[in-house]
Motif scaffolding. Structure first.
Motif, mmCIF file in Angstrom:
data_model
loop_
_atom_site.group_PDB
_atom_site.id
_atom_site.type_symbol
_atom_site.label_atom_id
_atom_site.label_comp_id
_atom_site.label_asym_id
_atom_site.label_seq_id
_atom_site.Cartn_x
_atom_site.Cartn_y
_atom_site.Cartn_z
ATOM 1 N N ARG A 49 30.902 -29.693 6.591
ATOM 2 C CA ARG A 49 29.802 -29.100 7.358
ATOM 3 C C ARG A 49 28.698 -28.621 6.418
ATOM 4 N N LEU A 50 29.091 -28.022 5.294
ATOM 5 C CA LEU A 50 28.102 -27.575 4.312
ATOM 6 C C LEU A 50 27.355 -28.754 3.701
ATOM 7 N N ARG B 9 28.225 -20.764 13.823
ATOM 8 C CA ARG B 9 28.222 -22.232 13.878
ATOM 9 C C ARG B 9 29.559 -22.786 13.377
ATOM 10 N N PHE B 10 30.049 -22.219 12.256
ATOM 11 C CA PHE B 10 31.350 -22.644 11.729
ATOM 12 C C PHE B 10 32.456 -22.382 12.741
ATOM 13 N N LEU B 11 32.466 -21.188 13.306
ATOM 14 C CA LEU B 11 33.527 -20.844 14.258
ATOM 15 C C LEU B 11 33.502 -21.781 15.449
ATOM 16 N N ASP B 12 32.310 -22.089 15.935
ATOM 17 C CA ASP B 12 32.181 -23.008 17.060
ATOM 18 C C ASP B 12 32.648 -24.413 16.684
ATOM 19 N N GLY C 256 34.532 -24.158 20.029
ATOM 20 C CA GLY C 256 34.026 -23.193 20.977
ATOM 21 C C GLY C 256 35.018 -22.135 21.432
ATOM 22 N N GLU C 257 36.264 -22.205 20.973
ATOM 23 C CA GLU C 257 37.277 -21.237 21.385
ATOM 24 C C GLU C 257 38.030 -20.695 20.166
ATOM 25 N N PRO C 258 37.337 -19.938 19.307
ATOM 26 C CA PRO C 258 38.000 -19.424 18.105
ATOM 27 C C PRO C 258 39.056 -18.369 18.459
ATOM 28 N N SER D 201 39.964 -16.293 8.795
ATOM 29 C CA SER D 201 40.353 -17.624 8.328
ATOM 30 C C SER D 201 39.177 -18.330 7.681
ATOM 31 N N LEU D 202 38.004 -18.233 8.302
ATOM 32 C CA LEU D 202 36.804 -18.847 7.736
ATOM 33 C C LEU D 202 36.505 -18.272 6.357
#
Length: 87
Positions: free
Chosen positions: A32-33, A45-48, A53-55, A62-63
């Motif tokens: 992603r980066l 954005r990362f979590l999504d 969409g359901e972190p 964790s991220l």
């Protein structure tokens, strides 16, 4: 120097040596980066992206662990809490 191939399987080299980019979600953070091409990617954005969409409740932790692990992989000689090197 860090080299990342994202077409096909994700492959990473640091100083011309292949390195393990980690578990699938950690690899997704790196991809992603790379795809952002120098633009900022927000935590939201990362979590999504990572959890579609359901972190889960502890997703932010964790991220943070994925990012920390990637920093160690990509800059193995850098001391903790020091500024990143220039690539």
């Amino acid at each position: 120097m860090v080299r990342v191939n994202v077409l096909g399987p994700l492959q990473v080299w640091v100083a011309d040596q292949p390195v393990d980019a980690g578990a699938p979600r950690q690899r997704a953070v790196l991809a992603r980066l790379v795809g952002a091409a120098g633009e900022v990617v927000s935590a939201d954005r990362f979590l999504d992206d990572l959890w579609e969409g359901e972190p889960p409740p502890k997703a932010l932790g964790s991220l943070q662990a994925y990012v920390s692990n990637l920093r160690r992989v990509l800059e193995p000689a850098r001391a903790a809490r020091t500024p990143p090197g220039c690539w």
